[in-house]
Design an enzyme around this catalytic site. Structure first.
Site, PDB file in Angstrom:
ATOM      1  N   GLY A  36       0.840  -1.193   0.000  1.00 38.49           N
ATOM      2  CA  GLY A  36       0.000   0.000   0.000  1.00 38.49           C
ATOM      3  C   GLY A  36       0.874   1.240   0.000  1.00 38.49           C
ATOM      4  O   GLY A  36       2.090   1.159  -0.174  1.00 38.49           O
ATOM      5  N   ASP A 156     -14.631  -0.609   6.423  1.00 36.86           N
ATOM      6  CA  ASP A 156     -14.000  -0.912   5.138  1.00 36.86           C
ATOM      7  C   ASP A 156     -14.187  -2.389   4.789  1.00 36.86           C
ATOM      8  O   ASP A 156     -13.254  -3.056   4.331  1.00 36.86           O
ATOM      9  CB  ASP A 156     -12.517  -0.537   5.145  1.00 36.86           C
ATOM     10  CG  ASP A 156     -11.957  -0.369   3.726  1.00 36.86           C
ATOM     11  OD1 ASP A 156     -12.750  -0.094   2.796  1.00 36.86           O
ATOM     12  OD2 ASP A 156     -10.740  -0.516   3.553  1.00 36.86           O
TER      13      ASP A 156
END
Length: 308
Positions: A36, A156
């Protein structure tokens, strides 16, 4: 204490081949398996028992805000430790590098994600029972979160954050977006802060209507997870998103279509529709959702009994 040099923003290949003490275990870092903006997940093995594998998440915290999120993630994972449908946090450590802090989270290794499992099937859609079993595992993890006081919203939930454990159970991961700040945002300055948090830490295709438009004056609560569960079930059933994620109006208007194929029972399509109600007050809570998931199984058993 074992120390390492910061990467200057380059996460890839940063720790590969190193042996590190994290908490009370010693691990050998192998290859990077996910990456990420400020983090990387590596495959790692126990230095004393090489056949035992872990996933190790390395996060570079350039500011106090990101460090706070990491500490919250660790706190939530410790709170849920032992739950069969939550990825287990085995050990963790935070290293002070001066201008930055770097966190290491050692977790149980899961062989594949729900996304990769669906991709490997091509157009071989899941049978109804299998689709509901996957959702039920995720729902069990959400039930544990929403059962805390105050309730913890994951915020999420998505196919990418559902992993298949070595024990065959589906497990929820990535608790870096969790929140217990359930409220209606009225003041413009509060709205601006919340909108920034939502933009940074939620996924558009799974984002509930009340998160898209704070001027609706609806409470943003753990019910955002119910909406995301509806999006997840749609994805599991039809291998595509209910919403393209880029159209705010499409989500606000609940503009989605149930495909004709593959064919699922009315109970499954009703469950999707119930969880994708535009108003959070009209969605079931997680306890009701779990009951709705179990109902097709109960109906099937009753049907078998009545045929005898």
């Amino acid at each position: 204490m074992w120390r390492f040099n910061p990467f200057g923003g380059k996460v890839q290949n940063g720790l590969e081949g190193r042996t590190i003490d994290v908490g009370n275990i010693k691990i050998t870092v192998r290859n990077a398996i996910a990456q990420g903006g400020f983090s990387c997940v590596y495959l790692a093995s126990d230095a004393m028992h090489p056949s035992k594998q872990y996933a190790m998440k390395h996060i570079i915290c350039n500011d106090s805000e990101l460090l706070d999120l990491v500490m919250e993630e660790i706190q939530v994972m410790n709170l849920l430790k032992g739950h069969p449908n939550v990825v287990t946090l085995v050990a963790h450590d935070v290293f002070d590098m001066g201008r930055t802090k770097e966190a290491l989270l050692v977790m149980e290794f899961c062989e594949k994600s729900l996304v990769s499992a669906m991709e490997s099937r091509g157009t071989g859609y899941y049978e109804e029972k299998k689709a509901l079993l996957i959702l039920r595992d995720v729902c069990n993890a959400v039930f544990a979160m929403h059962g805390q006081s105050p309730p913890i919203a994951h915020r999420d939930l998505k196919a990418e954050n559902v992993l298949l454990g070595l024990d065959g159970a589906w497990k929820l991961c990535d608790f870096g977006s969790t929140s217990t700040n359930h409220k209606c945002f009225d003041r413009p300055e509060e709205m601006g802060i919340e909108e920034d948090i939502i933009r940074k830490h939620t996924t558009p295709a799974y984002r509930a209507p009340e998160m898209w438009d704070l001027y609706r004056r609806e409470v943003i609560s753990e019910k955002v997870d119910i909406w995301a569960l509806g999006c997840l079930l749609y994805r599991i059933c039809y291998f595509k998103s209910a919403f393209d994620g880029e159209s705010k109006l499409q989500i606000l208007n609940g503009n989605y279509r149930i495909p004709e194929q593959p064919k699922y029972s009315a109970a499954v399509t009703k469950l999707i529709k119930d969880m994708l109600e535009a108003s959070p007050n009209d969605r079931p809570d997680v306890t009701q959702a779990r009951a709705l998931i179990d109902w097709p199984f109960i109906s099937m058993i009753l049907g078998l009994v009545s045929c005898k």
